[in-house]
Design a protein around this motif. Structure first.
Motif, PDB file in Angstrom:
ATOM      1  N   HIS A  39      28.420  39.840  46.211  1.00  0.00           N
ATOM      2  CA  HIS A  39      28.275  40.992  45.480  1.00  0.00           C
ATOM      3  C   HIS A  39      28.819  42.017  45.947  1.00  0.00           C
ATOM      4  N   ASN A  63      37.594  38.421  36.208  1.00  0.00           N
ATOM      5  CA  ASN A  63      37.158  39.147  34.588  1.00  0.00           C
ATOM      6  C   ASN A  63      38.093  38.381  33.736  1.00  0.00           C
ATOM      7  N   TYR A 120      32.153  40.962  34.577  1.00  0.00           N
ATOM      8  CA  TYR A 120      31.305  41.731  35.925  1.00  0.00           C
ATOM      9  C   TYR A 120      31.908  43.163  35.813  1.00  0.00           C
ATOM     10  N   GLU A 148      23.231  40.598  39.360  1.00  0.00           N
ATOM     11  CA  GLU A 148      23.963  39.578  39.109  1.00  0.00           C
ATOM     12  C   GLU A 148      25.440  39.737  38.648  1.00  0.00           C
ATOM     13  N   HIS A 149      25.416  40.863  37.773  1.00  0.00           N
ATOM     14  CA  HIS A 149      26.703  41.181  36.838  1.00  0.00           C
ATOM     15  C   HIS A 149      27.720  42.211  37.646  1.00  0.00           C
ATOM     16  N   ILE A 151      29.793  43.836  41.257  1.00  0.00           N
ATOM     17  CA  ILE A 151      30.317  43.691  42.420  1.00  0.00           C
ATOM     18  C   ILE A 151      30.922  44.944  42.911  1.00  0.00           C
TER      19      ILE A 151
END
Length: 575
Positions: A39, A63, A120, A148-149, A151
């Motif tokens: 992450h 992505n 993401y 979770e989505h 970074i």
């Protein structure tokens, strides 16, 4: 379309295009392909080594719907939008201009929402070390409880400024400086693709000047293209980078090795007259001496792109390695010195004199290296044995005759002083001692190092060999290790003014005059002052510096040391 710089046109768009960082790119590709991404990432390393480029490639690859083996396709709408900077789920932030708490809180709040079109949300924070303490604390909360989505990719050239709590919550990748040969190959590829002609000898010059940064190399190449006339030549690269030609270095180093001080200084003057930058000059000379050593010891490891002149080969074959070690040491010290001065030419001239006279300073040692014969070492050994035996005989004679008989000779030796032209300011010294207080002394000593740093480098060098012995409300006494420095300080009116101005800023309303004396005269003047005032009542004893008010303890220490050295031979006599 307007002209774009080479580093923008040729910015890496795939991990395989990112040169010199194979270990990092392989790790990131495998993590994406195996769906084992973290992450938060921390990319550290020198400028121009690919940190931001790697972050953008990572954002595209994770992505991209057509990603293969962790690489983006660069053709789909998602990849093109990220490349052009219009994808709203990939946000690039410059922490140098957005380093406050509010900006990070805004990012944290937006991170709670799911991405709109991408898989993401990727936040790329460049120069993250510029964030304030409050901003780091706000960012830490997000890294502790990641979504979770989302970074985060943090990039910095100064990782030591980032809190350990942030670093421990990221995967850290250290980008290294790119090897010169790798940069040369990349430059050649770009020039071939751009159909620009060049001389192969020009590329190593540009690559070395870039100091391991691909972006710097492309920027220098851009300048060389503009400077050149259709073809990038070696002379063009030397002119743009400010580097020395091989002939210049041959002439300069040759004069130094020949102990031709005048010739070496003349060669240096010619080099500086062409506008060569001091730091680049010393770096080129260091590399030249290193190449001489390499040619001597391991010529097969020498860079194939080097153009070895006949003068270079002749110097390498006729110079002992010890001499080159000395020159490298002198040049390395000079390189450190010119980083902190505005008078680089002075240091270069001094270094030139040292380089041209180093042979004389250690001629015996170098001669033994050349001849490698036992006769020289045996003669030195015989001379040393003779001197040791003479010292033993003299010591035995002193023990037999007693220390009392040897005392007159010692007294004659001590009393034999070299005449001095410096006039001691005795009255001012006595005035300092009469007014001296511990409080003033501690105040001046407390700011002395900061005061020195505020002075010009030449004045700072003079005062480095001095020590504060007493201070009062109107005068400060400085004792110098060498009389010549004491004379220079006395003759420098600007030094007195700078000292007063700097001291008044560091100690409020305190602008004393400074008194200078040589160290060898200080004990006599102090003792004379104490002898004149020993019958006077000492009302301010607690305020006087310890160096003045405790002469008895110093005398006792000397006596004890004499006893420990000579035992019963010591005879104590009262004055």
């Amino acid at each position: 379309m307007a002209y774009q710089a080479l580093y923008r046109v040729w910015r890496s768009q795939r991990f395989d295009d990112l040169v010199g960082q194979e270990a990092i790119t392989r790790t990131l590709k495998n993590a994406i392909a195996q769906h084992k991404t973290s992450h938060a990432y921390l990319f550290t390393g020198p400028r121009g080594t690919g940190k931001t480029s790697a972050a953008k490639i990572f954002a595209k690859a994770i992505n991209c719907p057509n990603s293969v083996d962790g690489e983006p396709c660069n053709h789909c709408e998602m990849c093109q939008a990220i490349t052009e900077g219009r994808q709203e789920d990939v946000i690039e932030i410059d922490a140098a201009s957005n380093n406050g708490v509010e900006e990070i809180r805004f990012i944290r709040d937006r991170a709670n929402y799911a991405p709109t079109t991408a898989a993401y949300k990727v936040y790329i924070i460049d120069e993250v070390h510029m964030l304030s303490t409050g901003a780091f604390n706000a960012l830490l909360k997000t890294l502790e409880e990641p979504k979770e989505h989302v970074i985060f990719i943090l990039a910095t050239t100064e990782p030591h400024k980032i809190p350990a709590t942030i670093i421990s919550r990221t995967q850290r990748f250290d980008f290294k400086r790119i090897d010169t040969q790798v940069i040369i190959k990349r430059l050649a590829f770009i020039l071939d693709e751009s159909q620009i002609s060049y001389e192969e000898a020009a590329l190593p010059v540009i690559a070395r000047a870039a100091e391991g940064g691909m972006r710097d190399a492309l920027s220098i190449l851009d300048q060389a293209i503009s400077f050149s006339n259709e073809t990038i030549t070696l002379s063009d690269a030397l002119a743009v980078t400010g580097s020395l030609t091989t002939e210049m270095m041959d002439e300069y180093i040759g004069a130094c090795l020949a102990e031709d001080v005048s010739g070496a200084l003349s060669a240096l003057e010619n080099i500086l007259a062409e506008g060569k930058e001091a730091r680049r000059l010393t770096e080129d000379l260091l590399l030249y001496c290193r190449d001489l050593l390499m040619y001597q010891q391991a010529p097969e490891l020498l860079d194939e792109t080097k153009q070895l002149t006949d003068a270079f080969k002749n110097l390498a074959e006729n110079t002992v390695s010890v001499r080159l070690y000395q020159m490298i040491k002198i040049l390395s010290e000079t390189q450190n010195e010119i980083r902190f001065t505005n008078h680089a030419n002075v240091y270069l001239e001094v270094a030139t004199v040292k380089l041209a006279t180093a042979e004389k300073n250690q001629s015996a040692y170098i001669e033994s290296e050349k001849e490698s014969g036992p006769s020289v070492s045996s003669q030195e050994l015989t001379a040393l044995k003779t001197e040791v035996q003479q010292l033993k005989n003299e010591l035995q004679q002193l023990r037999n005759q007693g220390i009392a008989q040897a005392a007159p000779t010692e007294e004659k030796t001590v009393n034999k002083k070299v005449s001095s032209n410096y006039r001691l300011p005795t009255e001012k010294v006595y005035q300092v001692l009469s007014e001296a207080t511990k409080n003033d002394l501690q105040q001046v000593r407390g700011v002395w190092e900061d005061l020195l740093m505020a002075l010009p480098v030449t004045q700072r060098a003079i005062l480095k060999a001095s020590e504060i012995q007493a201070a009062g409300p109107n005068l400060v006494l400085l004792v110098f290790d060498y009389e010549i420095l004491c004379q220079r300080a006395e003759a420098d009116s600007d030094l007195q003014l700078n000292l007063q101005n700097s001291l008044s800023m560091m100690v409020k309303d305190y602008t004393p005059d400074f008194v200078y004396i040589p160290k060898e005269n200080w004990p006599r003047l102090r003792q004379a002052y104490l002898s004149q005032h020993q019958d006077e009542p000492q009302e301010n004893t607690d305020e006087m510096p310890e160096e003045i008010s405790l002469p008895v303890e110093e005398e006792n220490a000397v006596v004890e040391q004499a006893k420990s050295l000579f035992g019963n031979l010591v005879t104590i006599k009262e004055d």
